[in-house]
Design an enzyme around this catalytic site. Structure first.
Site, PDB file in Angstrom:
ATOM      1  N   SER A   6      43.326  41.720  39.128  1.00  0.00           N
ATOM      2  CA  SER A   6      42.075  41.908  38.358  1.00  0.00           C
ATOM      3  C   SER A   6      42.495  42.061  36.911  1.00  0.00           C
ATOM      4  CB  SER A   6      41.181  42.752  38.764  1.00  0.00           C
ATOM      5  OG  SER A   6      40.210  43.062  37.947  1.00  0.00           O
ATOM      6  N   ASP A  32      36.367  39.224  37.528  1.00  0.00           N
ATOM      7  CA  ASP A  32      35.177  40.115  37.752  1.00  0.00           C
ATOM      8  C   ASP A  32      33.790  39.754  36.931  1.00  0.00           C
ATOM      9  OD1 ASP A  32      35.978  42.016  39.828  1.00  0.00           O
ATOM     10  OD2 ASP A  32      37.509  42.463  38.564  1.00  0.00           O
ATOM     11  N   HIS A  63      35.004  36.919  41.636  1.00  0.00           N
ATOM     12  CA  HIS A  63      34.070  38.028  42.250  1.00  0.00           C
ATOM     13  C   HIS A  63      32.806  38.188  41.470  1.00  0.00           C
ATOM     14  CE1 HIS A  63      33.549  42.454  43.191  1.00  0.00           C
ATOM     15  NE2 HIS A  63      32.645  41.673  43.610  1.00  0.00           N
ATOM     16  N   GLY A 139      36.675  49.070  36.498  1.00  0.00           N
ATOM     17  CA  GLY A 139      38.178  49.307  36.914  1.00  0.00           C
ATOM     18  C   GLY A 139      38.583  50.711  36.971  1.00  0.00           C
ATOM     19  N   ASP A 167      38.896  45.712  47.506  1.00  0.00           N
ATOM     20  CA  ASP A 167      38.855  45.620  46.059  1.00  0.00           C
ATOM     21  C   ASP A 167      38.518  47.056  45.706  1.00  0.00           C
ATOM     22  OD1 ASP A 167      38.736  45.318  43.426  1.00  0.00           O
ATOM     23  OD2 ASP A 167      37.052  43.721  43.733  1.00  0.00           O
ATOM     24  N   GLY A 169      40.583  50.702  43.465  1.00  0.00           N
ATOM     25  CA  GLY A 169      41.449  51.569  43.458  1.00  0.00           C
ATOM     26  C   GLY A 169      42.576  51.414  44.402  1.00  0.00           C
TER      27      GLY A 169
HETATM   28  C1  DX5 Z   1      35.327  46.674  40.328  1.00  0.00           C
HETATM   29  C2  DX5 Z   1      35.965  45.187  40.268  1.00  0.00           C
HETATM   30  C3  DX5 Z   1      37.439  45.511  40.660  1.00  0.00           C
HETATM   31  C4  DX5 Z   1      38.203  46.165  39.775  1.00  0.00           C
HETATM   32  C5  DX5 Z   1      39.426  46.731  40.496  1.00  0.00           C
HETATM   33  O1  DX5 Z   1      34.075  46.359  39.971  1.00  0.00           O
HETATM   34  O2  DX5 Z   1      35.261  44.496  41.335  1.00  0.00           O
HETATM   35  O3  DX5 Z   1      37.911  44.092  40.714  1.00  0.00           O
HETATM   36  O4  DX5 Z   1      38.552  45.522  38.649  1.00  0.00           O
HETATM   37  O5  DX5 Z   1      40.122  47.420  39.613  1.00  0.00           O
HETATM   38  P1  DX5 Z   1      41.025  48.588  39.893  1.00  0.00           P
HETATM   39  O6  DX5 Z   1      42.251  47.954  40.786  1.00  0.00           O
HETATM   40  O7  DX5 Z   1      41.602  49.436  38.735  1.00  0.00           O
HETATM   41  O8  DX5 Z   1      39.984  49.500  40.802  1.00  0.00           O
HETATM   42 ZN    ZN Z   2      36.417  42.689  41.801  1.00  0.00          ZN
END
Ligand code: DX5
Ligand code: ZN
Length: 206
Positions: A6, A32, A63, A139, A167, A169
């Site tokens: 992402s 996203d 997504h 994120g 998806d 963390g």
């Molecule tokens: C959150 C998104 C994720 C996010 C993941 O709403 O759907 O795809 O970008 O980012 P990390 O890996 O930093 O949690």
């Molecule tokens: Zn996502």
């Protein structure tokens, strides 16, 4: 383990982030899309995803964090590899059947608070289920371990060929939970994109 990267956290330097994913051995580029209604953030309007599709050499894993099924159908026009939207916004299988008729692989995402029973009516018609391990919208949040039991429970009733993705963390520590739960795909944002060497991080997730 398939890895979908992402680039949400790199939104203000999107082109260079997409180019970095191109250069890496990531399997998919995770996009996203946020409409400001389903989640409290607005990202990746249609024209931006169109641009990303043109510069990405990786298949797109889109997504959609949006409320309106019409928006889902709009993004389907881009023919991504995977088009995933949330189970919380549908109440019949019609939309999924229609999208499948376009030849796109369809995913259903499920929020941490939503019961897996909501997936049951659709699980034989989709290709992938995306378990959210954070509340969607941003994120860089921390992994909610409660999702692991939820995935284990779901795997007892779901079809064998369904792809189980996760998806939010995901990093070199939380990946072991994802593997134990039986995920065969992970989405990772900040853990990968906060480092100059995307491949080093991706390797730690495989
Ligand atoms: C959150 C998104 C994720 C996010 C993941 O709403 O759907 O795809 O970008 O980012 P990390 O890996 O930093 O949690
Ligand atoms: Zn996502």
């Amino acid at each position: 383990m398939k890895v979908s990267v992402s680039v949400l956290k790199e939104y203000d330097k999107l082109i260079s982030a997409v180019e970095n994913v191109n250069k890496s051995n990531a399997d998919y580029l995770h996009v996203d899309v946020m409409d400001g209604k389903f989640v409290n953030n607005v990202k990746f309007p249609f024209e931006t995803v169109k641009l990303v599709k043109n510069i990405s050499t990786k298949p797109l894993d889109v997504h959609l964090m949006v409320n309106d099924v019409k928006t889902v159908i709009q993004y389907a026009n881009l023919k991504p590899e995977y088009l995933t939207f949330h189970v919380e916004i549908i109440d019949d299988v019609k939309t999924i059947k229609y999208l499948k008729s376009l030849g796109i692989k369809i995913g259903l995402a499920i929020n941490p608070e939503t019961d897996i029973n909501y997936l049951k009516p659709y699980m034989n018609d989709v290709d992938l289920v995306l378990f959210m391990s954070v509340n969607p919208g941003f994120g860089g949040q921390s992994f909610n371990e409660d999702v692991i039991n939820k995935i284990k429970e779901f795997k007892k009733i779901s079809p064998n060929n369904l792809i189980i993705s996760i998806d939010g963390g995901v990093n070199d520590k939380t990946i072991s939970f994802c593997k134990k739960a039986g995920c065969n795909m992970v989405v990772s944002g900040s853990y990968v994109t906060n480092c100059d060497d995307y491949n080093k991080q991706i390797k730690n997730l495989r």
